[in-house]
Scaffold this motif. Sequence first.
Motif, mmCIF file in Angstrom:
data_model
loop_
_atom_site.group_PDB
_atom_site.id
_atom_site.type_symbol
_atom_site.label_atom_id
_atom_site.label_comp_id
_atom_site.label_asym_id
_atom_site.label_seq_id
_atom_site.Cartn_x
_atom_site.Cartn_y
_atom_site.Cartn_z
ATOM 1 N N ARG A 155 0.837 -1.211 0.000
ATOM 2 C CA ARG A 155 0.000 0.000 0.000
ATOM 3 C C ARG A 155 0.871 1.261 0.000
ATOM 4 N NH1 ARG A 155 -5.524 -1.261 1.460
ATOM 5 N NH2 ARG A 155 -5.624 -3.499 1.792
ATOM 6 N N ILE A 156 1.980 1.212 0.736
ATOM 7 C CA ILE A 156 2.909 2.356 0.749
ATOM 8 C C ILE A 156 3.508 2.557 -0.653
ATOM 9 C CG2 ILE A 156 5.074 3.275 1.713
ATOM 10 C CD1 ILE A 156 2.782 3.208 3.753
ATOM 11 N N GLY A 157 3.849 1.448 -1.293
ATOM 12 C CA GLY A 157 4.398 1.523 -2.656
ATOM 13 C C GLY A 157 3.403 2.174 -3.613
ATOM 14 N N ILE A 158 2.136 1.842 -3.447
ATOM 15 C CA ILE A 158 1.086 2.416 -4.290
ATOM 16 C C ILE A 158 0.921 3.911 -3.972
ATOM 17 C CG2 ILE A 158 -1.393 2.364 -4.815
ATOM 18 C CD1 ILE A 158 -1.214 -0.730 -4.255
ATOM 19 N N ALA A 159 0.950 4.238 -2.660
ATOM 20 C CA ALA A 159 0.825 5.646 -2.264
ATOM 21 C C ALA A 159 1.959 6.480 -2.863
ATOM 22 C CB ALA A 159 0.826 5.774 -0.741
ATOM 23 N N ARG A 160 3.180 5.927 -2.811
ATOM 24 C CA ARG A 160 4.314 6.672 -3.375
ATOM 25 C C ARG A 160 4.152 6.858 -4.885
ATOM 26 N NH1 ARG A 160 10.588 4.886 -2.958
ATOM 27 N NH2 ARG A 160 9.802 3.114 -4.113
ATOM 28 N N ALA A 161 3.664 5.810 -5.565
ATOM 29 C CA ALA A 161 3.503 5.908 -7.015
ATOM 30 C C ALA A 161 2.437 6.937 -7.396
ATOM 31 C CB ALA A 161 3.154 4.543 -7.600
ATOM 32 N N LEU A 162 1.421 7.101 -6.530
ATOM 33 C CA LEU A 162 0.303 7.971 -6.907
ATOM 34 C C LEU A 162 0.399 9.395 -6.356
ATOM 35 C CD1 LEU A 162 -2.778 5.567 -6.694
ATOM 36 C CD2 LEU A 162 -1.188 5.975 -8.568
ATOM 37 N N ILE A 163 1.381 9.660 -5.498
ATOM 38 C CA ILE A 163 1.433 10.947 -4.803
ATOM 39 C C ILE A 163 1.541 12.138 -5.768
ATOM 40 C CG2 ILE A 163 3.947 10.976 -4.345
ATOM 41 C CD1 ILE A 163 1.301 12.010 -1.760
ATOM 42 N N LEU A 164 2.138 11.923 -6.935
ATOM 43 C CA LEU A 164 2.251 13.020 -7.901
ATOM 44 C C LEU A 164 1.085 13.036 -8.899
ATOM 45 C CD1 LEU A 164 6.082 12.795 -8.696
ATOM 46 C CD2 LEU A 164 4.951 14.584 -7.380
ATOM 47 N N HIS A 165 0.060 12.232 -8.651
ATOM 48 C CA HIS A 165 -1.082 12.110 -9.554
ATOM 49 C C HIS A 165 -0.663 11.842 -11.001
ATOM 50 C CE1 HIS A 165 -3.949 13.063 -6.476
ATOM 51 N NE2 HIS A 165 -3.191 14.068 -6.097
ATOM 52 N N PRO A 166 -0.037 10.687 -11.213
ATOM 53 C CA PRO A 166 0.372 10.339 -12.581
ATOM 54 C C PRO A 166 -0.843 9.971 -13.439
ATOM 55 C CG PRO A 166 0.690 8.458 -11.139
ATOM 56 C CD PRO A 166 0.257 9.602 -10.258
ATOM 57 N N GLU A 167 -0.604 9.819 -14.751
ATOM 58 C CA GLU A 167 -1.670 9.345 -15.638
ATOM 59 C C GLU A 167 -1.510 7.863 -15.890
ATOM 60 O OE1 GLU A 167 -2.399 11.815 -19.410
ATOM 61 O OE2 GLU A 167 -0.531 12.589 -18.568
ATOM 62 N N PHE A 168 -0.240 7.429 -15.870
ATOM 63 C CA PHE A 168 0.074 6.073 -16.302
ATOM 64 C C PHE A 168 0.897 5.378 -15.225
ATOM 65 C CE2 PHE A 168 3.113 3.380 -18.888
ATOM 66 C CZ PHE A 168 2.172 2.406 -19.212
ATOM 67 N N VAL A 169 0.467 4.191 -14.828
ATOM 68 C CA VAL A 169 1.179 3.452 -13.789
ATOM 69 C C VAL A 169 1.491 2.044 -14.277
ATOM 70 C CG1 VAL A 169 1.086 2.557 -11.421
ATOM 71 C CG2 VAL A 169 0.002 4.752 -11.955
ATOM 72 N N VAL A 170 2.762 1.678 -14.193
ATOM 73 C CA VAL A 170 3.160 0.304 -14.499
ATOM 74 C C VAL A 170 3.200 -0.463 -13.186
ATOM 75 C CG1 VAL A 170 5.013 -1.185 -15.327
ATOM 76 C CG2 VAL A 170 4.527 0.970 -16.511
ATOM 77 N N CYS A 171 2.402 -1.524 -13.102
ATOM 78 C CA CYS A 171 2.421 -2.386 -11.921
ATOM 79 C C CYS A 171 3.214 -3.624 -12.306
ATOM 80 C CB CYS A 171 1.013 -2.796 -11.517
ATOM 81 S SG CYS A 171 -0.092 -1.406 -11.239
ATOM 82 N N ASP A 172 4.442 -3.736 -11.819
ATOM 83 C CA ASP A 172 5.295 -4.861 -12.214
ATOM 84 C C ASP A 172 5.241 -5.941 -11.135
ATOM 85 O OD1 ASP A 172 7.039 -6.536 -13.462
ATOM 86 O OD2 ASP A 172 8.753 -5.184 -13.431
ATOM 87 N N GLU A 173 4.485 -6.976 -11.393
ATOM 88 C CA GLU A 173 4.294 -8.085 -10.438
ATOM 89 C C GLU A 173 3.866 -7.545 -9.070
ATOM 90 O OE1 GLU A 173 4.223 -11.019 -11.479
ATOM 91 O OE2 GLU A 173 5.619 -11.272 -13.139
ATOM 92 N N ALA A 174 2.945 -6.572 -9.099
ATOM 93 C CA ALA A 174 2.576 -5.861 -7.878
ATOM 94 C C ALA A 174 1.870 -6.731 -6.840
ATOM 95 C CB ALA A 174 1.696 -4.656 -8.222
ATOM 96 N N VAL A 175 1.275 -7.842 -7.264
ATOM 97 C CA VAL A 175 0.583 -8.689 -6.282
ATOM 98 C C VAL A 175 1.182 -10.097 -6.233
ATOM 99 C CG1 VAL A 175 -1.596 -7.429 -6.408
ATOM 100 C CG2 VAL A 175 -1.212 -9.357 -7.955
ATOM 101 N N SER A 176 2.389 -10.237 -6.769
ATOM 102 C CA SER A 176 2.921 -11.591 -6.939
ATOM 103 C C SER A 176 3.451 -12.221 -5.659
ATOM 104 C CB SER A 176 4.012 -11.591 -7.999
ATOM 105 O OG SER A 176 3.438 -11.194 -9.210
#
Length: 314
Positions: A155-176
Amino acid sequence: VNLVEIKGVYKCYHKKAKPKEYAVYKVNLNIKKGEILGLVGESGCGKSSLAKMILKLEQPTKGKILFNEQDITDYSFSQMRKIRNRMQMVFQDSTNAFNPYYTVEQIISEPLNNYSNESEKEKEKKIVSMLEKVGLNKTYLTRYSHEMSGGQRQRIGIARALILHPEFVVCDEAVSSIDYALKKQILNLLTDLKQQFGLTYLFISHDIAAVNKICDRVVVMYLGNIVEVISNINENVQHPYTKALLAATLFPDPKKRRKNTVLFREGEEIKVPEKGCVFQNRCFYAQNICKTKQPDLMTQKDGHEVACHLYHHC
Ligand code: SF4
Ligand code: MG
């Protein structure tokens, strides 16, 4: 509307490679705004190389990458800096992705420090609000990554990825690397956030069930080549390789899975055929033409794309 356009992209890591020894071979692919595009295939199939080229962490050997209709293939570092905050990445195991001496607040504020000059107060407000969006709260601000569970770190990793409000997010084996119950939560979180922020995801995973659950379309890669593009990995798949991948999910027991001779076995080295279909050596349906002619990726009526000679007469 396409957010990302990949046009005739090749990636080759050694100079004297034969034509087929490419990590990514002749890939044409569009990622539509607002979609969740799945990317599946076994390790070494070129998934990560392709993602890195889209994010401009690597340069294509040949071909073009467009982001929001801008050709970013030859963007300089400083040109890239202006759009870098529009694209972010969520990694597999955030345990190693985080500095162990950083608190959650420091981890999430890193991108903010690079891209904005807000006051500490404003930043903290933003971070707390993002923590709440990913299902945590401000008591986490002072925690270190080793003080949290795998799911909390994700969840922290997701928060960091979204903090700048990107348009495009690559989830690389995010739930593996997380267990089933948690996986469901994180997948739901990712879809919720996608709706809330109007995101577009490239969801890289070898977990077919996870991909089917959240993706609008799925791209299947084998040895650097796209072999199939389909709405779901279900009984409608046509490529013999995708069929083998699907069959493997029906036997999640690794001992039984090992009997599935079509798929890679641990430590095995796969030789790329010099010509013809990349999958010919493992394919039960290979014909003479498969040894000489590489099948093109052909689009069928419903948008389903397959690269296999078996389907090219129809
Ligand atoms: Fe198999 Fe031939 Fe199809 Fe390749 S083109 S997947 S070898 S049938
Ligand atoms: Mg990978």
